[in-house]
Design a protein around this motif. Structure first.
Motif, short mmCIF file in Angstrom:
data_model
loop_
_atom_site.label_atom_id
_atom_site.label_comp_id
_atom_site.label_asym_id
_atom_site.label_seq_id
_atom_site.Cartn_x
_atom_site.Cartn_y
_atom_site.Cartn_z
N ASP A 14 31.70 4.75 -62.63
CA ASP A 14 32.66 5.79 -62.24
C ASP A 14 32.70 5.97 -60.74
OD1 ASP A 14 33.10 6.34 -64.97
OD2 ASP A 14 31.40 7.73 -65.01
N ASN A 15 31.54 5.75 -60.09
CA ASN A 15 31.41 5.95 -58.66
C ASN A 15 30.61 4.82 -58.03
OD1 ASN A 15 32.31 8.99 -58.52
ND2 ASN A 15 30.77 8.89 -60.14
N LEU A 46 28.45 4.47 -54.46
CA LEU A 46 27.95 5.24 -53.33
C LEU A 46 27.13 4.32 -52.43
CD1 LEU A 46 27.56 8.13 -52.09
CD2 LEU A 46 25.48 8.29 -53.47
N GLN A 95 40.96 1.74 -55.53
CA GLN A 95 39.82 2.43 -56.13
C GLN A 95 39.03 3.25 -55.11
OE1 GLN A 95 38.17 -1.23 -58.14
NE2 GLN A 95 38.15 0.11 -59.93
N ASP A 139 39.10 6.28 -54.67
CA ASP A 139 38.66 7.53 -55.26
C ASP A 139 37.25 7.41 -55.86
OD1 ASP A 139 39.94 5.74 -57.12
OD2 ASP A 139 39.71 7.30 -58.64
N LYS A 140 36.82 6.17 -56.10
CA LYS A 140 35.47 5.94 -56.65
C LYS A 140 34.40 5.86 -55.56
CE LYS A 140 36.23 3.39 -60.98
NZ LYS A 140 35.80 2.19 -61.73
N GLY A 159 32.06 6.38 -52.12
CA GLY A 159 31.44 7.38 -51.27
C GLY A 159 30.35 6.73 -50.43
N LYS A 188 34.34 9.94 -50.21
CA LYS A 188 33.33 10.99 -50.19
C LYS A 188 32.29 10.65 -49.13
CE LYS A 188 33.76 11.84 -55.19
NZ LYS A 188 34.60 10.64 -55.51
N SER A 203 25.27 11.57 -59.10
CA SER A 203 25.73 11.03 -60.38
C SER A 203 25.85 12.11 -61.45
CB SER A 203 24.80 9.91 -60.87
OG SER A 203 23.47 10.36 -60.99
N TYR A 248 29.29 13.73 -60.42
CA TYR A 248 30.51 12.93 -60.44
C TYR A 248 30.57 11.88 -61.55
CZ TYR A 248 31.42 15.01 -55.87
OH TYR A 248 31.64 15.89 -54.85
N THR A 258 26.99 6.27 -61.59
CA THR A 258 27.09 5.86 -60.18
C THR A 258 26.25 4.63 -59.88
OG1 THR A 258 27.49 8.15 -59.46
CG2 THR A 258 26.70 6.58 -57.79
#
Length: 433
Positions: free
Chosen positions: A27-28, A30, A55, A57-58, A60, A88, A158, A161, A164
């Motif tokens: 989903d993320n 980082l 992508q 938005d995923k 950070g 992010k 995680s 959001y 991760t």
């Protein structure tokens, strides 16, 4: 341990395939960004991939600020945060416990400590994405180790959001330990059988997409892709530092003491503030490239053995520090006398030729071709190529002279007593606030 296997694609293409899996699976994403060359390339690669595939938005990134760092590095980090303002961002300025090899009395120092605000090397950054002691969104205690803080932060991220992948710019050619950590066949927490993914909990996974890159690959990528990079490397180069020794980590780690004097040359203003900020900095800078900081070729004072010299060194230390070292050294002596450690055939041959008595106990239960060896008479010195792997009173002396409070030089991990001491320090510190 698996061996290296060369593929029919280059490291850039291999990393693109890894990023495709990561962005599709999690989903993320980082990125752990240090301001160094490896994490810088990784952040640029991840951003470009996310932008190409819609992508962002995923994505950070976070930066752990150690307070004492080159202004050139800080300018680069800020430039990258400003450039990637559509993802992010987190800038951590916390009073963490950070290893330090500059002091004889303590093995840590604490950046951003409120009680030392008047001598901070830099002012606290004021961007809205800064996380400091006053706005930490997870259960944080001052004096938590910097490694633990990063794990706590990523798990908090995680939990907030979703699932991760934490991208870390580790390259295995920098050390055998890094290669072993990623390539080990015995990992119990590998994710989906992929060696570059290591699970931390059910929704947090560390990822090492550039683990098989060389330092040359990093700079070729920077050049071909025209990625922005930390200009401190240009200054290092002009100062004559070898390319494989260039680092931007906390300057007080034992690995970085030999380069500490570069602060005087590159940023004298920062250096002036460092002198009053961290205990032992000036001594470490002066002697960091000499035998006084514990190089293997230190000279033994006349009329002394390494055992008697060790006794002298211990007598110069503060009482509690002396007791801590004595406990570690006693453990080492008992371990090598009763259980023994493993040595390769070449080292065993060198020891025998030097007339050092030892007992070979044969094969071990460990997955290694090395032999188990015990020393009933602890060696005074070990004149072998792999000096650090063999117990000796000389190795103990070097450990003290390196201010290596956890005896990492001797192969020790942090003991339960040291963990308990750290825990009590955290409790005491939190009550003061």
């Amino acid at each position: 341990m698996s061996s290296k296997k060369y593929l029919n694609i280059n490291v850039y293409e291999a990393t693109q395939k890894r990023l495709k899996f990561i962005f599709g699976e999690f989903d993320n994403v980082l990125v752990a960004f240090s301001g160094g060359k490896d994490s810088g390339v990784l952040l640029n690669l991840a951003y470009d991939y996310a932008k190409r595939h819609n992508q962002l938005d995923k994505l950070g990134t976070y930066f752990l600020d150690y307070e004492v760092q080159y202004s050139t590095t800080m300018n680069y980090v800020k430039k990258m945060f400003d450039k990637f303002d559509d993802i992010k961002r987190y800038w951590l300025c916390l009073p963490n416990s950070v290893p330090s090899a500059t002091s004889m009395s303590t093995g840590i120092w604490i950046p951003w400590e409120k009680s030392k605000k008047d001598i901070w090397v830099r002012s606290m950054p004021e961007m809205d994405y800064v996380i400091n002691e006053d706005n930490v969104p997870w259960n944080y205690q001052p004096a938590t180790s910097d490694y633990q803080v990063q794990e706590d932060f990523t798990k908090w991220f995680s939990s907030k959001y979703g699932k991760t992948a934490v991208l870390i710019g580790i390259r295995t050619d920098e050390s055998y330990d890094r290669y072993r950590a990623i390539k080990s066949n015995n990992k119990v927490n590998s994710y989906h059988g992929k060696e570059y993914l290591v699970g931390k909990d059910d929704i947090t996974v560390n990822a090492y997409p550039v683990y098989d890159w060389s330092v040359k690959d990093i700079w070729v990528c920077n050049g071909k892709q025209a990625f922005p990079y930390n200009k401190i490397y240009d200054l290092y180069y002009m100062a004559g530092m070898p390319i494989n020794e260039m680092r931007v980590a906390s300057p007080f780690l034992s690995e970085g003491l030999s380069d500490l004097h570069y602060y005087q040359v590159i940023e004298p203003n920062t250096w002036a503030k460092m002198l009053g900020r961290v205990n032992g900095v000036n001594f470490a800078s002066i002697y960091g490239k000499t035998t006084a900081m514990g190089w293997k070729n230190i000279n033994l004072p006349k009329g002394m053995t390494w055992k008697s010299y060790l006794k002298f060194l211990l007598s110069t230390l503060p009482k509690q520090t002396r007791k801590d070292y004595q406990k570690i050294f006693k453990t080492s002596i008992e371990f090598w006398d009763k259980k023994g450690g493993v040595l390769d055939d070449e080292t065993i041959k060198e020891l025998k030729e030097a007339g050092i008595p030892l007992e070979i106990k044969g094969k071990t239960n460990y997955k290694t071709d090395k032999k188990a060896v015990v020393f009933h008479d602890y060696p005074d010195d070990a004149p072998v190529k792999k000096f650090r792997t063999v117990p000796s009173y000389k190795r103990m002396c070097i450990t003290i002279m390196k201010n290596d409070h956890t005896a990492k030089y001797m192969g020790f991990a942090r003991t339960k007593a040291q963990e308990e001491k750290r825990r009590k320090a955290i409790e005491k510190y939190s009550k003061i606030l």
